[in-house]
Design an enzyme around this catalytic site. Structure first.
Site, PDB file in Angstrom:
ATOM      1  N   HIS A 159       1.766  -1.432  -7.577  1.00 14.47           N
ATOM      2  CA  HIS A 159       3.001  -2.198  -7.368  1.00 14.47           C
ATOM      3  C   HIS A 159       2.766  -3.711  -7.360  1.00 14.47           C
ATOM      4  O   HIS A 159       3.723  -4.472  -7.449  1.00 14.47           O
ATOM      5  CB  HIS A 159       3.687  -1.790  -6.063  1.00 14.47           C
ATOM      6  CG  HIS A 159       4.230  -0.400  -6.072  1.00 14.47           C
ATOM      7  ND1 HIS A 159       5.123   0.034  -7.029  1.00 14.47           N
ATOM      8  CD2 HIS A 159       3.992   0.670  -5.255  1.00 14.47           C
ATOM      9  CE1 HIS A 159       5.423   1.309  -6.796  1.00 14.47           C
ATOM     10  NE2 HIS A 159       4.750   1.713  -5.729  1.00 14.47           N
ATOM     11  N   ASP A 195       1.480   7.990 -10.794  1.00 15.36           N
ATOM     12  CA  ASP A 195       2.054   7.943  -9.444  1.00 15.36           C
ATOM     13  C   ASP A 195       3.550   8.278  -9.520  1.00 15.36           C
ATOM     14  O   ASP A 195       4.189   8.028 -10.543  1.00 15.36           O
ATOM     15  CB  ASP A 195       1.847   6.538  -8.869  1.00 15.36           C
ATOM     16  CG  ASP A 195       2.251   6.397  -7.406  1.00 15.36           C
ATOM     17  OD1 ASP A 195       1.354   6.445  -6.552  1.00 15.36           O
ATOM     18  OD2 ASP A 195       3.464   6.231  -7.134  1.00 15.36           O
ATOM     19  N   HIS A 197       5.887   6.699  -8.193  1.00 10.71           N
ATOM     20  CA  HIS A 197       6.667   5.458  -8.305  1.00 10.71           C
ATOM     21  C   HIS A 197       6.295   4.688  -9.572  1.00 10.71           C
ATOM     22  O   HIS A 197       5.151   4.746 -10.032  1.00 10.71           O
ATOM     23  CB  HIS A 197       6.405   4.560  -7.086  1.00 10.71           C
ATOM     24  CG  HIS A 197       6.708   5.214  -5.771  1.00 10.71           C
ATOM     25  ND1 HIS A 197       5.740   5.854  -5.021  1.00 10.71           N
ATOM     26  CD2 HIS A 197       7.872   5.336  -5.086  1.00 10.71           C
ATOM     27  CE1 HIS A 197       6.306   6.334  -3.911  1.00 10.71           C
ATOM     28  NE2 HIS A 197       7.586   6.042  -3.933  1.00 10.71           N
ATOM     29  N   ASP A 284       1.598  11.502  -5.127  1.00  8.14           N
ATOM     30  CA  ASP A 284       2.885  11.598  -4.416  1.00  8.14           C
ATOM     31  C   ASP A 284       3.943  12.300  -5.281  1.00  8.14           C
ATOM     32  O   ASP A 284       5.107  12.402  -4.888  1.00  8.14           O
ATOM     33  CB  ASP A 284       3.385  10.226  -3.921  1.00  8.14           C
ATOM     34  CG  ASP A 284       3.154   9.083  -4.878  1.00  8.14           C
ATOM     35  OD1 ASP A 284       2.772   9.349  -6.044  1.00  8.14           O
ATOM     36  OD2 ASP A 284       3.374   7.925  -4.490  1.00  8.14           O
TER      37      ASP A 284
HETATM   38  N1  Q9C Z   1      11.628   5.651   2.514  1.00  9.54           N
HETATM   39  C1  Q9C Z   1       2.770   3.770  -3.585  1.00  9.54           C
HETATM   40  O1  Q9C Z   1       2.948   4.957  -3.774  1.00  9.54           O
HETATM   41  N2  Q9C Z   1       8.994   2.593   0.209  1.00  9.54           N
HETATM   42  N3  Q9C Z   1       3.668   2.998  -2.966  1.00  9.54           N
HETATM   43  C2  Q9C Z   1       9.595   3.842  -0.061  1.00  9.54           C
HETATM   44  C3  Q9C Z   1      10.646   5.466   1.472  1.00  9.54           C
HETATM   45  C4  Q9C Z   1       7.833   2.161  -0.471  1.00  9.54           C
HETATM   46  C5  Q9C Z   1       4.920   3.547  -2.521  1.00  9.54           C
HETATM   47  C6  Q9C Z   1      10.763   4.113   0.827  1.00  9.54           C
HETATM   48  C7  Q9C Z   1       7.044   3.150  -1.279  1.00  9.54           C
HETATM   49  C8  Q9C Z   1       5.784   2.535  -1.850  1.00  9.54           C
HETATM   50  C9  Q9C Z   1       1.480   3.132  -3.971  1.00  9.54           C
HETATM   51 ZN    ZN Z   2       3.705   6.081  -5.238  1.00 13.45          ZN
END
Ligand code: Q9C
Ligand code: ZN
Length: 341
Positions: A159, A195, A197, A284
């Protein structure tokens, strides 16, 4: 397969993550990579090495010097300003405002971030540096002839933009790895981000370049973090037009659907013929992940690893997300074992 791991990841142990209007124990916690390391050992995946020290040179090939400087001194500046808790950004340059760097630490936290869930405290800087060294050590091993190496990075990186932290990320380990290959004479490098995301930082860093192909499979940003990047019409710009690919999926996506995108990604990578491949590996995507909405099962990670191996390129895996459950150890190591066949 060799694994690179640094115990210095423990130096990042923030107590807070802003989530749902309260401060919770962070999802991105030290036990994540200890769980994965335990699985690496119990499965005798291969040797576990500590990273070499590469200094900030290779980090600054990707990240802006003023951002690196900010991260180094952020916690001390926050403490010096008399703040009682952990450093959390709470103000940003909104539409129509001016994107200039303020002097005040609250202003600088907003200037150098895009989200508020990623608290900073003592040791975050040291852990982020160690995580980059883990990735760079894996890169060096692969450049020296290893077929593939697992960089068990923490904190994660995908990110992070050239000058933005957020999404639990500070230095973009996958981007730093790809740039290191480029700087060592590899003409083309591909980064495949698996990932849950979107790999927004990685995309942004290489968006106007054709020498680093970036591909990300992820939850639809309309519904999932990071919300403001990662749509399918983002294909690159200028020289980089056609060298970014986003494949997005809705809630409930199982491996049978997700793997069609993996196939598309693999065909694009095979056509690109990179000298090296970087896999930004988040687990994830797992059905029981607490913050995500795909439905991959543990056995699916074996298939995924096998498909990546079939591409035939020298490969660095950088660890990204994967939360909450003991299965992250099984799932991450399944990718490596699927790769090894
Ligand atoms: N309620 C990585 O997987 N917020 N970052 C999500 C969940 C941030 C994920 C909200 C998620 C970041 C590296
Ligand atoms: Zn992630």
């Amino acid at each position: 397969m060799k694994t690179v791991f640094s115990p210095l990841h423990h130096l990042r142990s923030v107590k807070t993550e802003l989530d749902g209007g309260i401060l919770i124990e962070p999802h991105e916690k030290p036990s994540r990579v200890e769980t994965i390391l335990a699985r690496v050992k119990s499965q005798t995946l291969g040797e576990v090495l500590e990273p070499e020290e590469f200094g900030l040179g290779p980090v600054k090939r990707v990240h802006k010097p003023d951002y690196v400087e900010f991260l180094e001194h952020c916690w001390a500046d926050w403490v010096a300003a008399g703040k009682p808790g952990e450093a959390i950004p709470a103000v940003w340059c909104g539409r129509g405002m001016r994107a200039r760097m303020p002097k005040d630490i609250d202003g600088r936290l907003g200037y150098y971030s895009f989200a508020a869930e990623t608290s900073i405290s003592d040791g975050t800087w040291e852990a982020a540096c160690a995580s980059a060294n883990v990735a760079l050590t894996a890169q060096k091993l692969v450049a020296n002839g290893e077929r593939a190496v697992f960089a068990l990075c923490r904190p994660p990186g995908h990110h992070a933009h050239a000058d933005l932290f957020g999404g639990y990320c500070f230095f973009n380990n996958a981007a730093i790895t790809a740039q290191a290959f480029r700087d060592q004479g590899y003409q083309r490098v591909a980064i495949l981000d698996l990932d849950f995301h979107h790999g927004n930082g990685t995309q942004a860093i290489f968006y106007d370049r054709s020498d680093v192909l970036t591909i990300s499979l992820h939850g639809d940003p309309d519904l999932a973090f990071p919300h403001f990047l990662g749509f399918e019409d983002e294909t690159g710009e200028g020289e980089g037009e056609g060298y970014n690919l986003n494949i997005v999926y809705p809630p409930g996506t199982p491996y049978g659907v997700w793997s069609q995108g993996l196939e598309t990604a693999c065909e694009r990578i095979a056509a690109f013929q990179p000298g090296a491949l970087v896999i930004a590996l988040g687990v994830d995507t797992f059905e029981d992940d607490p913050i995500s909405f795909f439905k991959l099962k543990s056995a699916d990670y074996l298939s995924l690893g096998k498909r990546i191996e079939q591409l035939g390129f020298p490969t660095v895996f950088t660890m990204e997300g994967g939360y909450g459950v003991d299965a992250i150890g099984v799932n991450a190591v399944n990718v490596m074992q699927g790769f090894e066949g």
